[in-house]
Design an enzyme around this catalytic site. Sequence first.
Site, mmCIF file in Angstrom:
data_model
loop_
_atom_site.group_PDB
_atom_site.id
_atom_site.type_symbol
_atom_site.label_atom_id
_atom_site.label_comp_id
_atom_site.label_asym_id
_atom_site.label_seq_id
_atom_site.Cartn_x
_atom_site.Cartn_y
_atom_site.Cartn_z
ATOM 1 N N GLY A 128 0.830 -1.202 0.000
ATOM 2 C CA GLY A 128 0.000 0.000 0.000
ATOM 3 C C GLY A 128 0.859 1.244 0.000
ATOM 4 O O GLY A 128 1.844 1.313 0.728
ATOM 5 N N ARG A 145 13.674 10.433 -2.667
ATOM 6 C CA ARG A 145 14.520 11.614 -2.875
ATOM 7 C C ARG A 145 15.750 11.584 -1.979
ATOM 8 O O ARG A 145 16.881 11.814 -2.432
ATOM 9 C CB ARG A 145 13.703 12.875 -2.596
ATOM 10 C CG ARG A 145 14.496 14.172 -2.506
ATOM 11 C CD ARG A 145 13.578 15.334 -2.151
ATOM 12 N NE ARG A 145 14.298 16.583 -1.985
ATOM 13 C CZ ARG A 145 14.797 17.010 -0.820
ATOM 14 N NH1 ARG A 145 14.686 16.267 0.260
ATOM 15 N NH2 ARG A 145 15.429 18.176 -0.765
ATOM 16 N N ARG A 166 1.060 -4.945 -5.127
ATOM 17 C CA ARG A 166 1.219 -6.209 -4.429
ATOM 18 C C ARG A 166 1.730 -7.166 -5.525
ATOM 19 O O ARG A 166 1.364 -7.039 -6.687
ATOM 20 C CB ARG A 166 -0.122 -6.726 -3.898
ATOM 21 C CG ARG A 166 -1.017 -5.660 -3.278
ATOM 22 C CD ARG A 166 -0.934 -5.617 -1.773
ATOM 23 N NE ARG A 166 -1.765 -4.523 -1.260
ATOM 24 C CZ ARG A 166 -1.547 -3.928 -0.098
ATOM 25 N NH1 ARG A 166 -0.537 -4.269 0.671
ATOM 26 N NH2 ARG A 166 -2.331 -2.968 0.326
ATOM 27 N N ASP A 222 4.583 -4.460 6.266
ATOM 28 C CA ASP A 222 4.766 -5.809 6.776
ATOM 29 C C ASP A 222 5.044 -6.852 5.669
ATOM 30 O O ASP A 222 6.091 -7.509 5.673
ATOM 31 C CB ASP A 222 3.478 -6.162 7.543
ATOM 32 C CG ASP A 222 3.476 -7.543 8.088
ATOM 33 O OD1 ASP A 222 3.789 -7.694 9.284
ATOM 34 O OD2 ASP A 222 3.146 -8.476 7.330
ATOM 35 N N THR A 273 4.441 2.637 5.619
ATOM 36 C CA THR A 273 3.053 2.170 5.691
ATOM 37 C C THR A 273 2.282 3.083 6.624
ATOM 38 O O THR A 273 2.819 3.524 7.641
ATOM 39 C CB THR A 273 2.955 0.723 6.218
ATOM 40 O OG1 THR A 273 1.584 0.466 6.583
ATOM 41 C CG2 THR A 273 3.818 0.483 7.447
ATOM 42 N N ASP A 289 -0.026 2.146 8.465
ATOM 43 C CA ASP A 289 -0.571 1.355 9.578
ATOM 44 C C ASP A 289 0.271 1.413 10.848
ATOM 45 O O ASP A 289 -0.212 1.068 11.920
ATOM 46 C CB ASP A 289 -0.732 -0.103 9.139
ATOM 47 C CG ASP A 289 -1.675 -0.250 7.961
ATOM 48 O OD1 ASP A 289 -2.587 0.591 7.835
ATOM 49 O OD2 ASP A 289 -1.497 -1.177 7.165
ATOM 50 N N ASP A 327 2.463 -0.509 11.914
ATOM 51 C CA ASP A 327 2.496 -1.808 12.584
ATOM 52 C C ASP A 327 3.812 -2.549 12.373
ATOM 53 O O ASP A 327 3.835 -3.780 12.240
ATOM 54 C CB ASP A 327 1.315 -2.668 12.127
ATOM 55 C CG ASP A 327 1.307 -2.884 10.613
ATOM 56 O OD1 ASP A 327 2.103 -2.222 9.903
ATOM 57 O OD2 ASP A 327 0.524 -3.716 10.141
ATOM 58 N N ARG A 359 -5.163 -2.033 9.007
ATOM 59 C CA ARG A 359 -5.014 -3.483 8.833
ATOM 60 C C ARG A 359 -5.431 -4.179 10.129
ATOM 61 O O ARG A 359 -6.599 -4.055 10.501
ATOM 62 C CB ARG A 359 -3.574 -3.838 8.430
ATOM 63 C CG ARG A 359 -3.570 -4.651 7.139
ATOM 64 C CD ARG A 359 -2.161 -4.834 6.602
ATOM 65 N NE ARG A 359 -1.179 -5.009 7.629
ATOM 66 C CZ ARG A 359 -0.615 -6.179 7.966
ATOM 67 N NH1 ARG A 359 -0.921 -7.257 7.310
ATOM 68 N NH2 ARG A 359 0.283 -6.234 8.918
#
Lengths: 334, 334, 334, 334
Positions: C12, C22, C73, C104, C127, C129, C131, C173
Site C-alpha cells: 500500500g 529523494r 502487491r 509488513d 506504511t 498502519d 504496525d 489493517r
Amino acid sequence: MSKTIGVLTSGGDAPGMNACIRAIVLSAARFGYQVIGFEHGYNGLLNNEKIRLSNLHVQHIIQLGGTILKSARCEAFLKPDGVKNAVANLNSNEIDALIVIGGDGSLRGLQKLSEIWSGQVIGIPGTIDNDLNGSDNTIGYQTAIDTALDSIDKIRDTADAFERIFLVEVMGRHAGFIALASAVASGAEQALFPETIEDPHAELESIVQHVECLRKIHGKTSIIMVITEHLWPGGVSDLAETLTHQIGIECRPCILGHIQRGGAPVAYDRILATKLGAYAVECIADQETAIMVGEHNNQPSRIKLVDAFGIQKSLDPYLVKIQQDLFDVVHSMQ
Amino acid sequence: MSKTIGVLTSGGDAPGMNACIRAIVLSAARFGYQVIGFEHGYNGLLNNEKIRLSNLHVQHIIQLGGTILKSARCEAFLKPDGVKNAVANLNSNEIDALIVIGGDGSLRGLQKLSEIWSGQVIGIPGTIDNDLNGSDNTIGYQTAIDTALDSIDKIRDTADAFERIFLVEVMGRHAGFIALASAVASGAEQALFPETIEDPHAELESIVQHVECLRKIHGKTSIIMVITEHLWPGGVSDLAETLTHQIGIECRPCILGHIQRGGAPVAYDRILATKLGAYAVECIADQETAIMVGEHNNQPSRIKLVDAFGIQKSLDPYLVKIQQDLFDVVHSMQ
Amino acid sequence: MSKTIGVLTSGGDAPGMNACIRAIVLSAARFGYQVIGFEHGYNGLLNNEKIRLSNLHVQHIIQLGGTILKSARCEAFLKPDGVKNAVANLNSNEIDALIVIGGDGSLRGLQKLSEIWSGQVIGIPGTIDNDLNGSDNTIGYQTAIDTALDSIDKIRDTADAFERIFLVEVMGRHAGFIALASAVASGAEQALFPETIEDPHAELESIVQHVECLRKIHGKTSIIMVITEHLWPGGVSDLAETLTHQIGIECRPCILGHIQRGGAPVAYDRILATKLGAYAVECIADQETAIMVGEHNNQPSRIKLVDAFGIQKSLDPYLVKIQQDLFDVVHSMQ
Amino acid sequence: MSKTIGVLTSGGDAPGMNACIRAIVLSAARFGYQVIGFEHGYNGLLNNEKIRLSNLHVQHIIQLGGTILKSARCEAFLKPDGVKNAVANLNSNEIDALIVIGGDGSLRGLQKLSEIWSGQVIGIPGTIDNDLNGSDNTIGYQTAIDTALDSIDKIRDTADAFERIFLVEVMGRHAGFIALASAVASGAEQALFPETIEDPHAELESIVQHVECLRKIHGKTSIIMVITEHLWPGGVSDLAETLTHQIGIECRPCILGHIQRGGAPVAYDRILATKLGAYAVECIADQETAIMVGEHNNQPSRIKLVDAFGIQKSLDPYLVKIQQDLFDVVHSMQ
C-alpha cells in the site's frame, strides 16, 4: 417599525449556515429588529425550543461548519397538525417573519407554512446539493466540491501508484452538480450523474468501452470515475464489482459520505451566505414574503418559493460538454 | 485545417495556470491542432525557448500551482524591437495562433503584438488580482482569497487570545478585490482598499474612530483590518505604528505576501481555467483574434483585448455595502 | 568503493514514500553511489522495469503523495521461482544493495530475498498502519492520522448539528494505531481497535452501555466512535444498524477508505522519510544487511528484518489509558 | 482529598492550548477536583479574572486554535509586588495547585511564584518555539511547522515559476527548531538558524558561495532559504537586498509571521496536549510541585521547572547533518 424575525436551519447541514445566521443577526440589528433562533429545524417551532440571538452569539461563527441552531429532518411538521402548531407557536412568540435556511424539502415545508400563516416567510438556499432553482449557487455547494476534490486528489495518488480504477461516489441527492464539478476539477476521466443517464444499466457497455479506450488510446494507467449517490442500482460497490469483472482490472469503490457536509466553509460560501443573510433581512423590511432569496448573475435576486423547488435547475451545459470533450476518444484519435 | 497554437504564461503566476494549459492541449487534440509552449513568458518568444506539448505533458498537472511553462516579466518585449523579434520568431515557428495566460501587463503586450502580427491572438485572464474587465473572475482569484482567508482565520486565533488589533496586508496590485472578499469572508471588522479611499492619510481619523466604536459600542476585543498592498504610504507597518500610537493598543502588521500566488488551485479556479482553455481553442477555430476570453454571468464570453485592460472593473457594489453595513456603528446603536 | 543501489516501493502506498526516494538518491550521490529504481514493487524486479534515478528525477517530489516508482502487491514474487528470478535480475543489473520501502508484507518478502541473495538488503518502514516493530513511527502514519482527523472534524459538524451518532471506520489493517490516535485527537467519545477487543460481539453490550452513559451522565448529544477496519464482523455498516436498533438513535456509518493513503505528507513524515532514506544509504556504506532502519527515541536505529515484522508492536499504553479515562463514566460521576 | 486547581495560559498562544485545557478539566473531574481558569495569563491572577470550568466549557474545543482563557504577556507580574499579589489572590480563591501552560518566560514566572507560594505549581510546555528542555516537543510546535511548510510549498510554486530566490523568515525566538524542521520538510536548499551561526555577517560569503554552487553545480533554478527571526541584523528584507546585489538575481523576502501561532492543531499537538494535561493532573494528585511535565522518548516525564528554562535544548544533530549533507556541494561533485 420594529419586527421580530424567527430563523431556523433545516435539513442536511451545509457549510456556511452559521455565516448566514451571523449575517441575519448583524443585519437585523441595523434595522432595529430582534432575532429569535429556533433549534433543531422545524422541531424547534413545534416544541418552542428557542434562543434570543444577539451580536455576541454570532461572534466568530462565520468560519464554523454545522449550525449553532442545530438541524433536523422533521416528520411531525409535515403531518396535518404540524404546520398549524407551528403557526400557533410563531404567533404566540409574536414572530413577524420567519427565515428558513435549508434545501428542497425545507423550502417545501416553508411554502406550506406560508399558505396558512399571515407572517412573512423567506427561504435561503442552504444545501450542498445546489439543486434549487433561482440561485446560481446554494450555500455549502462550493465547499462540498472542494472537500470532494481534496479527497479525489488523494485517491488519485493511490490510483496512480497502483495503476488502478477508482469509483468515487459523491453526494448530490438526485442532482449531478457535485459530481460534474468535482469530476472536471479533479481531471476525473469519467463522470456519471443522473441528468445524462436515464437507464444506468444500459450505460454499462459504454462505460466499459470508455475505460478501454482511455487505457488503449489515451494511454491512461489510472482512471477515476465520479458518480452521484443513488445513481447506480446496488450502489457504487456493486458497480465496482461489475466493472472489475468485465474489464479485468481491479476497480475500487470509495464513498465520500458525510465529510462533504462539514468543515469550515470556503470564502465563496461565506460571502454568499453573508450576502443572502443580509438580503433576506432587507426583503423583510421590503415586506416581501413567500420568496427564496438567491444570487443570480452576481446580483441578489428573489424568486417565488414555489419556483425554487418546483422548477428543475439545469447543469451548466458548457461544463457538461467539456467533461465529455476532454476525454473524447474518437476526436482525439484523429 | 490544422493549426499550430503557441501558448505562454506571463506575469505573476496564478493558481490554475497549469489547469488552463492542460485544457488548451487536450482541446487542441480534438481539433487536430498542435501546441507549442513558450517558456518564461514573452522571453520564450524572444529566445525561442519552446517545447512541443502533448497530452502526456499535461497529465496530472490540473492540481499544481505555478506554471510548467514558467513565467517572467519581460522588459525586452516592451522595447521597440521586442515585439518585432517576437513576430519573427512566431513566423519562423509557423505559429498560427498565440494564447497568452496572464494579467493586465501581459495582455497589454499581447495587444501590441496583435497590431503587427498577422496570426490570431487570444488572451486568457490569469491573475490573482481579478482586475481584468470582461470576466467576472480571473484564474487564480478564488484560490488567492481562500489562501488569504486561511491565514486571516489563523491570525484571528491570536488576535482573539491577545485581544489585539491586527492589520493584514493582502495582494491586489491597485485593486481591492482580494481585500474586500477576504475581509467579508473572515468577518474582518474593517477593509481598506483603493476603490473607496482617495487620500489614505485623510482616512486616518475615521479609521481611529471606527476602531474606538468597535471596541466601545460593539464590544469587540479583537479587531482585524484587511488592507490592499500599496495603499498606505509607508506600508502597513507604518500604519500599524501610527494606530498603536493613536489608539493606545498594540496594532500588529502582517504581510501575507507571496503565499497568495501559490498552492493547489481550488475547484472554482480549476473549472474556470478548464473552461477558458477549452473556449480559447474554440475561438481559434472560429478565426477570432485580438480578444480575451472570459466568463460572464456563467457563460463563456469574448471581449476585445483593449477593453479587458482599458476599462476599469468595478467591485461588487452589494459586497462593498455589506462590508460597511455589518459593522456600521451608527445604525447598530439605534 | 562505488556501489549500485536498487530501490523499490511495495505494498500500500504511504505519504512520504517520494520524500524517502529523494533522500536515498541525494544521499547516494554524496557517496558516489548510483541508484536504479524498480517500478511497480517487486514486479519491477521480476520484469526488469527499471529507471536510473538522478538528482533531477527527485527534484520537487518531497511534497508528493503516492510514489513515482509506482507500487503493487506482487503474488508472483512469493511463489517458489519468484525470489530466484528476482535474484537473477538483481545480479544481471549488478545491483550491490536493495532498499525496499514498504509495510509488513513487503519486508517479509525482502527477508526471503536476503536469505538467498548475496547483496545487501535494507528495509524502510513505509506504511500508514504503523504496525512495524523497531521504529516508533512508520512513514505515512502521521499523515494518515491527520487525514482521518480532518474528516472526523468535518463529521463532527454534522453529528453535532443533528445530535447523532457516527461510526467512523479508519484503516490500520490489524492494528489500532490510526484508530487510537485519531480518536484521541478528535475527541471521539469511543475508540474500538483490535488490541483491546478479543471478541467484538461480546463487546456489544458494553458499547451500548457506554453510549447511554455518555448521553445521560456526560450530557453528550453527538457521539463519534472510531473503529479499525476488519474489526467488526459484517463491517461498520452492520454495527451501525445494530446500534441504531438497540439504542434507538440513528447511527450512521462512515468508511474513510483510501483517502487515508494519499495526499501531501505532513512535515513529520517528510522529515522521517528524509532521515530514514539518508540513514539507509549510510547503512549500506557500513556494509549492513538484512535490517530495517527506523527511528527510536528520536535516534536513527537498526533492527533485524525478522524482528520488524515478527514481533508485535504495542500501542502506547498511556494513550490507551487516556482514551478510556477521559470519558470514564463511573469516576466522572463521583 | 478534593483540590481546586487553577489554570492559565500565558505568553504567545500556541495551537493545542485549548486541547490541553480540555484534558485538564476532564481529568480533574475523574479525581473530583474542581478547576478555576484565570484569564489573560498572569493578569487574571492579579485582577482576579476567573471562570469556573466545567466539562461543558471544554466540549468541542480540542480543535480550536488560540486559547479560550485568553493569553497575555504580563509586565506587572514580574515587578516586586506582582508575585506577592498573585499569591494573595491564589490563597483567597483557595487554590491548591496552579497549572501554567506557556513558554520560557511564563515558566520563569511560575518558578518565582513557586518560591514564595505554598501551593503546588506545574508547568506545561505550550509554545511553538520548542525551546524548553525536558520535553521532546512542546505543544504547538508540530502545527507551526506544518503551517510554515504549507506556506513554503506555496512559495516554491512561485519560486519555481519565476526561477527566483526566496528568503522565508519563520518564528522560533532564539531557537532554530522551526527553521530546521520546515527547511528539511520543504526541501529548502538552505537553512539559517542561530545554533550554527555565531556571527551572521561572517556567513555572508559562504551563503553567496552556496547559492552559486546550487545554481552551477546542482543546476537549481529556484532556491529557498529558511531563516529564523531575529537572526539577521536588519531583518530578512535587508538580507534579501544584500543577496540580490551580490548574486545578481532577485531575492525576495517573505515573513510568515503570526499565521504560525494560529490554526487548528494537528493530531500530534492535540494528542501531546491531551497527554500532558492529563499527566499534569496526575502529578497534582501525586503531590508534585515546581516541575514541568513533558514527553521524553514517548513517555510522560517530569523535570524541575528551573531545568526546563535553565538548560538549553539542542537541535537534533542528525537533522542538522542531513540538512547540510543533502545539498553538500563538494561531495556531490565527486
